[in-house]
Design a protein around this motif. Sequence first.
Motif, PDB file in Angstrom:
ATOM      1  N   THR A  15       7.975 -25.420  -4.545  1.00 43.60           N
ATOM      2  CA  THR A  15       8.008 -24.162  -3.810  1.00 43.60           C
ATOM      3  C   THR A  15       9.404 -23.933  -3.247  1.00 43.60           C
ATOM      4  O   THR A  15      10.141 -24.882  -2.962  1.00 43.60           O
ATOM      5  N   ASP A  48       9.738 -22.237  -0.413  1.00 42.33           N
ATOM      6  CA  ASP A  48       9.499 -21.883   0.987  1.00 42.33           C
ATOM      7  C   ASP A  48      10.512 -22.532   1.922  1.00 42.33           C
ATOM      8  O   ASP A  48      10.927 -21.922   2.922  1.00 42.33           O
ATOM      9  N   ARG A  79      13.675 -20.519   1.820  1.00 46.66           N
ATOM     10  CA  ARG A  79      13.498 -19.245   2.523  1.00 46.66           C
ATOM     11  C   ARG A  79      13.541 -19.461   4.038  1.00 46.66           C
ATOM     12  O   ARG A  79      14.148 -18.662   4.767  1.00 46.66           O
TER      13      ARG A  79
END
Length: 272
Positions: A52, A54, A57
């Motif tokens: 991922t 994430d 981010r």
Amino acid sequence: MTTKSRPPHVAAHAVMLLLSFIALFPVYWMFQTSFRASNEIFSSALWPNAPTLDNYRAVLATMPILGILQNTFLMAATTTLAQVVTGLLAAWALVRWTFPGGRIAHTLIALSWLVPFQVVMIPNYVLATKMGLLDSIAGLVIPNAAAAFTMLVIYNAMRGFPRAVIEAARMDGAGSLRTLMGVVAPNIRAPLASVSILCFISAWNDYFWPLLLIRRVENSVVQIGLQFFMTQEGNDWGLLMAAATLASLPILLIYLVLQRQVVDSFIKSGVR
């Protein structure tokens, strides 16, 4: 003779492969951990089951990483340029001109290389405070604008330069600075490139001086930015590894692009 010499070579390559694995595996683990979800951080799998972005981010949202990388590149590039220019001029003065105390000056510069920067950090900090350079890129660059190591490497390269070429340039009417920039410097590009790479890497990895000088995260460099981020995020290893990967990526890309020059810089930069 070839058959007898093969086993030692095989053993040497095996040791080098083992050492390379030991050196590279933590980098790989940092990279793959940055793609793990929080519930998979402590898994022993070599790659996350569900990679991922994430963590990246979250880092971009909570930390001005792009600005920090820009600060670091500006600081490292400016420091490298300043050290190469001052080293080039100092080496040229010691090689080209004979003056009383020249050997003493060379010896003192060489001895200053042995003094750890931590010894002069506090006086530099006091001076930077009085000059209003706290929490600024200029404050990071100016105390490191000259380096004995850079001067010694360039000095050794210049000593082997043919004096006949320098005298010919002088007879053609070239001044000292023109001879240096137009004749000598272009012919010692390899040592200059090598020492520039080493200066850039050293400035990029500097920690103690930025730690003492920088106060705000938006003005920091990558080493101090990671320190702030670790304090803020605690033990969120996914975020920390994502931030560390982003901080390491530029220098790794520079190494991949200039791999041969980086290796040559470590081989050829020995001070004789």
